[in-house]
Write an enzyme that holds these catalytic residues in place. Structure first.
Site, PDB file in Angstrom:
ATOM      1  N   HIS A 128       0.319  -4.734   1.239  1.00  0.00           N
ATOM      2  CA  HIS A 128       0.436  -3.660   0.165  1.00  0.00           C
ATOM      3  C   HIS A 128       1.788  -2.771   0.183  1.00  0.00           C
ATOM      4  CE1 HIS A 128      -1.066  -1.003   3.835  1.00  0.00           C
ATOM      5  NE2 HIS A 128      -0.152  -0.238   3.326  1.00  0.00           N
ATOM      6  N   ASN A 165      -0.815  -6.508   5.128  1.00  0.00           N
ATOM      7  CA  ASN A 165      -1.534  -7.294   4.242  1.00  0.00           C
ATOM      8  C   ASN A 165      -0.633  -7.461   2.746  1.00  0.00           C
ATOM      9  OD1 ASN A 165      -1.893  -4.900   3.185  1.00  0.00           O
ATOM     10  ND2 ASN A 165      -4.206  -4.937   3.241  1.00  0.00           N
ATOM     11  N   ASP A 175       2.302   7.741  -2.950  1.00  0.00           N
ATOM     12  CA  ASP A 175       0.843   8.010  -2.543  1.00  0.00           C
ATOM     13  C   ASP A 175       0.344   9.240  -1.735  1.00  0.00           C
ATOM     14  OD1 ASP A 175       1.997   6.857  -0.423  1.00  0.00           O
ATOM     15  OD2 ASP A 175       1.018   4.965  -0.570  1.00  0.00           O
ATOM     16  N   GLU A 202      -3.717  -2.014  -2.517  1.00  0.00           N
ATOM     17  CA  GLU A 202      -4.429  -3.218  -1.520  1.00  0.00           C
ATOM     18  C   GLU A 202      -4.432  -4.730  -2.206  1.00  0.00           C
ATOM     19  OE1 GLU A 202      -4.443  -2.648   1.247  1.00  0.00           O
ATOM     20  OE2 GLU A 202      -5.674  -0.893   1.832  1.00  0.00           O
TER      21      GLU A 202
HETATM   22  C1  GLP Z   1       0.896   3.115   4.450  1.00  0.00           C
HETATM   23  C2  GLP Z   1       1.703   3.521   3.348  1.00  0.00           C
HETATM   24  C3  GLP Z   1       2.836   2.791   2.866  1.00  0.00           C
HETATM   25  C4  GLP Z   1       3.359   2.029   3.890  1.00  0.00           C
HETATM   26  C5  GLP Z   1       2.639   1.385   4.875  1.00  0.00           C
HETATM   27  C6  GLP Z   1       3.599   0.565   5.880  1.00  0.00           C
HETATM   28  O1  GLP Z   1      -0.328   2.340   4.146  1.00  0.00           O
HETATM   29  N1  GLP Z   1       0.798   4.142   2.389  1.00  0.00           N
HETATM   30  O2  GLP Z   1       3.638   3.250   1.679  1.00  0.00           O
HETATM   31  O3  GLP Z   1       4.613   1.218   3.322  1.00  0.00           O
HETATM   32  O4  GLP Z   1       1.807   2.225   5.312  1.00  0.00           O
HETATM   33  O5  GLP Z   1       3.568   1.777   7.010  1.00  0.00           O
HETATM   34  P1  GLP Z   1       4.487   1.573   8.272  1.00  0.00           P
HETATM   35  O6  GLP Z   1       6.155   1.823   7.519  1.00  0.00           O
HETATM   36  O7  GLP Z   1       4.100   2.867   9.141  1.00  0.00           O
HETATM   37  O8  GLP Z   1       4.575   0.111   8.901  1.00  0.00           O
END
Ligand code: GLP
Length: 241
Positions: A138, A136, A67, A143
């Site tokens: 995702h 959540n 993404d 989402e």
């Molecule tokens: C973002 C990214 C996700 C990631 C998530 C969790 O939203 N787009 O790909 O898995 O955050 O992030 P973190 O690893 O910092 O908790």
């Protein structure tokens, strides 16, 4: 789903990196699906260390990321392109042209989604897709409520997701409101999936992933229909399982 428990963040990173390095060494032409966020950072540090110490080569490796924020150019320190270049690609022998992320500053965002989806198709299959997980549920930026049939698309980020990621930005109003993400169906096309989770903030999400039913309100549960998923999670993330 195969669950590999880890003691803490460092151990999770080490186990994940070890697994990835073995696969890269046995298939030096592979396509890796990569993720951003705090979770995979330690894995990337280990890949860099291994590259420098043991010479594991990425010359023929292709990468595709999940993404990118809409509106951030690649040189913006908060863009995922910048994160990947500075935190991984610049330290490996990978060819920059073989590293792919959606372009968040493309003039025509819908056309960019189509280009990215086609690119994933042209690569035939992602051999190994690395995933983090949002609180959540995702995955990528898919989402809750995203159809499991979705392909690369534009998403409006939930306020909870913007808040969770606000720590990287100067202020909340600087956190982008939209992103381009690979869809859930695009992720499920990967041959193998490796999901990482660390810390108590992910404990509820991991419990729901392990014990819950496949349900579009909880995006990560789509992984239940995939035949080759490994979760590496530390004690805190597994504390409610
Ligand atoms: C973002 C990214 C996700 C990631 C998530 C969790 O939203 N787009 O790909 O898995 O955050 O992030 P973190 O690893 O910092 O908790």
């Amino acid at each position: 789903m195969n669950i590999i428990p880890a003691a803490d963040y460092q151990d999770m990173s080490h186990k994940a990196a070890h697994l990835m390095i073995e696969k890269i060494r046995s298939n030096p032409d592979m396509t890796l699906g990569l993720a951003t966020g705090s979770t995979p950072k330690g894995v990337y540090d280990e890949l860099i260390k291994d590259h420098m110490e043991n010479g594991t080569s990425y010359k023929r490796i292709t990468t595709v990321n999940l993404d990118e924020y809409i509106g951030l150019p690649p040189f913006d320190p908060n863009s995922y392109r910048y994160f990947m270049n500075s935190g991984l690609f610049n330290h490996l022998d990978i060819q920059q042209v073989n590293t792919h992320l959606p372009k968040g500053d493309a003039d025509d965002i819908n056309q960019e989604c189509q280009r990215y989806e086609q690119l994933i198709k042209d690569l035939v299959d992602i051999d190994l897709q690395l995933l983090g997980i949002g609180q959540n549920g995702h995955i990528g930026f898919n989402e809750p409520g995203t159809p499991f049939t979705s392909r690369t698309h534009v998403v409006k980020l939930e306020e909870s997701t913007r808040k969770a990621n606000a720590r990287f930005f100067e202020s909340m109003d600087k956190v982008p409101t939209h992103a381009i993400t690979m869809g859930i169906a695009s992720i499920l096309d990967s041959r193998e999936i490796l999901l990482l989770a660390s810390g108590s903030a992910k404990a509820e999400a991991i419990t729901q992933l392990v014990h819950g039913e496949a349900n579009e309100q909880f995006p990560a549960s789509a992984l239940k229909v995939h035949s080759n998923v490994t979760i590496i999670a530390d004690e805190a993330a597994l504390s409610l399982v």
